[in-house]
Design an enzyme around this catalytic site. Structure first.
Site, PDB file in Angstrom:
ATOM      1  N   SER A 108      43.427  43.601  46.450  1.00  0.00           N
ATOM      2  CA  SER A 108      43.340  44.050  47.830  1.00  0.00           C
ATOM      3  C   SER A 108      44.381  45.133  48.152  1.00  0.00           C
ATOM      4  CB  SER A 108      43.457  42.845  48.751  1.00  0.00           C
ATOM      5  OG  SER A 108      42.813  43.132  49.960  1.00  0.00           O
ATOM      6  N   LYS A 134      45.181  48.524  45.893  1.00  0.00           N
ATOM      7  CA  LYS A 134      45.409  49.929  46.271  1.00  0.00           C
ATOM      8  C   LYS A 134      46.724  50.372  45.628  1.00  0.00           C
ATOM      9  CE  LYS A 134      44.040  48.527  51.030  1.00  0.00           C
ATOM     10  NZ  LYS A 134      42.624  48.382  51.140  1.00  0.00           N
ATOM     11  N   HIS A 172      36.438  37.489  49.211  1.00  0.00           N
ATOM     12  CA  HIS A 172      37.606  38.325  48.936  1.00  0.00           C
ATOM     13  C   HIS A 172      38.731  37.473  48.354  1.00  0.00           C
ATOM     14  CE1 HIS A 172      40.137  41.817  49.484  1.00  0.00           C
ATOM     15  NE2 HIS A 172      40.995  41.145  50.216  1.00  0.00           N
TER      16      HIS A 172
HETATM   17  C1  GTR Z   1      42.815  43.426  55.080  1.00  0.00           C
HETATM   18  C2  GTR Z   1      42.803  44.933  54.977  1.00  0.00           C
HETATM   19  C3  GTR Z   1      42.292  45.346  53.630  1.00  0.00           C
HETATM   20  C4  GTR Z   1      42.929  44.579  52.502  1.00  0.00           C
HETATM   21  C5  GTR Z   1      43.173  43.115  52.834  1.00  0.00           C
HETATM   22  C6  GTR Z   1      44.133  42.393  51.893  1.00  0.00           C
HETATM   23  O1  GTR Z   1      43.262  42.986  56.305  1.00  0.00           O
HETATM   24  O2  GTR Z   1      41.979  45.433  56.002  1.00  0.00           O
HETATM   25  O3  GTR Z   1      42.455  46.752  53.465  1.00  0.00           O
HETATM   26  O4  GTR Z   1      44.104  45.175  52.126  1.00  0.00           O
HETATM   27  O5  GTR Z   1      43.695  42.954  54.092  1.00  0.00           O
HETATM   28  O6  GTR Z   1      45.128  42.956  51.442  1.00  0.00           O
HETATM   29  O7  GTR Z   1      43.884  41.221  51.657  1.00  0.00           O
END
Ligand code: GTR
Length: 412
Positions: free
Chosen positions: A247, A251, A388
């Site tokens: 996540s 990046k 996720h």
């Molecule tokens: C979310 C964000 C994503 C991702 C995620 C994470 O809130 O919008 O870009 O980074 O968190 O890191 O789990």
């Protein structure tokens, strides 16, 4: 926090493929002066142009580091994970003048080898959350409040020990002959918008401008400083350090891999917007959403592209291309539409021309594969059924990918 976002499918975003706008991606193999890029030497020049654009317009530039870093081993066990691993904790004290910041590295190394290949990645909630082992130190840094983890005053406690163990299948990784180096990302820079005062920012005194680093670039810088340490540690095979992240930390892994070619392989798990996903698709999380929720992640210039993704001078396939010719793996989850699985696949797909310049094959398919069908040669990709997260399934694919590209490393 990571845990809170596990099931997130935020409202007001587009999740409809038929509503993805038509777009033209910036050409990977055409220089800023319009010339076609064919050979590797030309690529090296083109690569620098692309890198500079990402640095100036997306992640931001790292100021000069004038400090020093001292590594001290603070614990050592020969019999971790039921005898499978050596476990060490190392304090990296970063110092500039009278200011200092401690970053704690947790290192698991297979007992079976002398210089181990290592997966290096940040954890979200502290080193003690990746393992149930009772004697791993609890992170003393600021952590996000989280009811589930019993964190109410931004301090981790015993309640969160082992809470993220499922994201770090240590038994699998170690028994396959790989080590793990992990650290809490908040040690380097706490993940909230404080005007870049805390974390390692306090150790730099340069004034900021619109192209100054955001937190993703700061975390990536931290990974490079860990690499400086790993290079000096004879128990680690520094030629086989694989940077991994999930996540926001995916990046970070991509930008770290682009910025620092010492990372031999790069793994992006569901990195989404500002990671592997094509921004121009505006599917799920968009540039304006991410810059609004997390104004500190990118440089200020990136905000110019809020709702104007089509004017970005780069798109994320070019970030993946910066990693060529090193192996890179991009992974998505079927229910994680916020991260735009198809956009991540297309990011990987459109990075292929850079690999081709080296005579290497990328995904080896034009179609997005069905769930649980990993594909690819030098660019790996899979879509996992589910939410996720980073799971044992994901790690199994990364271990297979590492075995394939570093056959000397595969457990014998
Ligand atoms: C979310 C964000 C994503 C991702 C995620 C994470 O809130 O919008 O870009 O980074 O968190 O890191 O789990």
């Amino acid at each position: 926090t990571a845990t809170a976002s596990l099931n997130a499918q935020p409202e007001g975003a587009n999740y409809d493929e038929s509503k993805v706008p038509e777009y033209i991606l910036p050409a990977l193999l055409v220089g800023n002066d319009g010339s076609a890029v064919s050979g590797r030497q030309q690529w090296e020049r083109r690569r620098k142009e692309i890198y500079d654009l990402f640095e100036r317009e997306v992640y931001g530039a790292v100021p000069a580091w004038r400090g020093k870093i001292t590594a001290t081993e603070i614990s050592h066990r020969q019999d971790a994970l039921g005898g499978l691993a050596l476990r060490r904790e190392i304090r990296l004290r970063m110092q500039n003048g009278d200011k200092s910041r401690d970053v704690f590295l947790l290192l698991y190394l297979p007992r079976s080898r002398k210089a181990a290949p290592v997966f290096l990645g940040y954890n979200f909630s502290g080193n003690h959350t990746v393992t149930a082992e009772k004697d791993v130190h609890i992170s003393p840094s600021w952590v996000a409040n989280n009811k589930e983890l019993g964190i109410t005053d931004n301090r981790a406690t015993e309640a969160s020990r082992g809470s993220r163990a499922s994201a770090w299948p240590l038994q699998d990784i170690l028994s396959r002959g790989y080590g793990v180096a992990t650290l809490y990302y908040g040690d380097v820079d706490p993940d909230f918008d404080d005007g870049f005062k805390n974390g390692v920012h306090a150790l730099f005194d340069q004034p900021r401008d619109s192209a100054s680093w955001g937190s993703i670039a700061t975390w990536a810088w931290g990974l490079s400083r860990v690499m400086d340490y790993l290079e000096k540690d004879p128990a680690v095979n520094a030629k086989e350090v694989f940077v991994i992240g999930h996540s926001r930390l995916g990046k970070t892994a991509l930008w770290a891999g682009a910025s620092d070619r010492r990372f031999a392989m790069v793994i992006s798990n569901e990195s989404g917007c500002g990671g592997a996903a094509i921004s121009r698709r505006k599917f799920g999380e968009t540039v304006s959403r991410i810059n609004t929720s997390f104004p500190h992640w990118f440089c200020d210039n990136f905000k110019k592209y809020n709702d104007k993704e089509e004017t970005l001078p780069v798109d994320q396939h070019e970030l993946i291309a910066l990693i060529a010719p090193r192996p890179v793996y991009v992974a998505s989850a079927s229910e994680d539409l916020w991260s735009d699985p198809r956009g991540e696949f297309l990011g990987a797909k459109n990075a292929e021309p850079a690999y081709r310049l080296f005579g290497l094959r990328g995904l080896k398919t034009d179609e997005m594969p069905a769930p649980e069908h990993p594909v690819g040669d030098f660019i790996g990709y899979h879509l996992r059924t589910g939410k996720h997260d980073i799971t044992r399934y994901d790690w199994t694919q990364y271990l297979n990918f590492a075995d394939r590209h570093f056959p000397g490393s595969a457990a014998r």
